[in-house]
Design an enzyme around this catalytic site. Structure first.
Site, PDB file in Angstrom:
ATOM      1  N   ASN A 109       0.758  -1.129   0.021  1.00  0.00           N
ATOM      2  CA  ASN A 109      -0.097   0.109   0.026  1.00  0.00           C
ATOM      3  C   ASN A 109       0.844   1.238   0.007  1.00  0.00           C
ATOM      4  O   ASN A 109       1.990   1.290   0.357  1.00  0.00           O
ATOM      5  CB  ASN A 109      -0.896   0.046   1.071  1.00  0.00           C
ATOM      6  CG  ASN A 109      -1.926   0.896   1.310  1.00  0.00           C
ATOM      7  OD1 ASN A 109      -2.521   1.525   0.292  1.00  0.00           O
ATOM      8  ND2 ASN A 109      -1.983   1.849   2.376  1.00  0.00           N
ATOM      9  N   ASP A 147      -2.366   0.925   8.466  1.00  0.00           N
ATOM     10  CA  ASP A 147      -1.214   1.570   8.107  1.00  0.00           C
ATOM     11  C   ASP A 147      -0.180   1.185   9.072  1.00  0.00           C
ATOM     12  O   ASP A 147       0.869   2.099   9.512  1.00  0.00           O
ATOM     13  CB  ASP A 147      -1.522   3.086   8.273  1.00  0.00           C
ATOM     14  CG  ASP A 147      -2.606   3.458   7.000  1.00  0.00           C
ATOM     15  OD1 ASP A 147      -2.774   2.848   5.936  1.00  0.00           O
ATOM     16  OD2 ASP A 147      -3.277   4.532   7.346  1.00  0.00           O
TER      17      ASP A 147
END
Ligand code: GAR
Length: 198
Positions: A109, A147
């Protein structure tokens, strides 16, 4: 040359996706993009991928009763295409632990902050409001916490005195477009060399 079969997941304009597609046009690049999948039917990135002759698919999450049904279809499509790496590029869905575990070490990502700072949304505004002088982006592996997976590569820019979240995001995007193709190359090269040593 053996290339790693890659899927790019998007939700919107697809600038990071386009940077990956362009990098992958190089004969020496170790990844090939087999498919671009969008969870939003109107994502601008779809047209950009089609213009380059890349297969696109729409998997509208709103058409599914549950996240798990959406992810099961996504997983099946990726497995049928023999995808080896997945790049989330502005893909604005949080993937479940089930999906993340199935693709552990294969799921990348890009996030617009210097992780572990500013996980989640509004990263540019939060960096400015905190009085930071440096901002940046991170390409990281996805794990089951938002994240929080291992960082592969980061790029930094200075925050200027008159920066707004908009100007900061525009300047950072230039760095993102360098970062993602570089990070994907690192991971694909590693995957190729790990297969050679088996
Ligand atoms: C990019 O800035 C990316 O870093 C961000 O969305 C934008 C997508 O733009 N991703 C996230 O915020 C993920 N949490 P793009 O579709 O033009 O590449």
């Amino acid at each position: 040359m053996h290339k790693i079969k890659t899927a790019v997941l998007i939700s919107g304009r697809g600038s990071n996706m386009l940077a990956i597609l362009k990098a992958a046009q190089d004969n020496e690049y170790p990844a090939v993009v087999e498919v671009v999948i969008s969870n939003r039917p109107l994502a601008k990135g779809l047209e950009k991928a089609e213009d380059l002759g890349i297969k696109t698919l729409i998997l509208d999450h709103k058409a599914y009763k549950s996240k798990s049904e959406f992810e099961k279809d996504l997983d099946e499509i990726l497995k049928n295409l023999r995808i080896q790496l997945i790049c989330c590029a502005g893909f604005m869905r949080i993937l479940s632990p089930w999906f993340v575990n199935r693709w552990k070490g294969k799921l990348l990502n890009i996030h617009p902050s210097l992780l572990p700072k500013y996980k989640g949304l509004n990263t540019h505004k939060r960096a400015i409001n905190s009085g930071d002088i440096i901002h940046g982006c991170s390409v990281h592996f996805i794990n089951s916490e938002l994240d929080s997976g291992k960082v592969i590569l980061q790029k930094r820019i200075k925050i200027l005195e008159d920066d707004t979240p908009q100007t900061l995001s525009e300047r950072l995007l230039v760095k993102e477009l360098e970062a993602y193709p570089q990070a994907l190359k690192i991971v694909a090269d590693e995957l190729i060399s790990s297969k050679k040593t088996i």
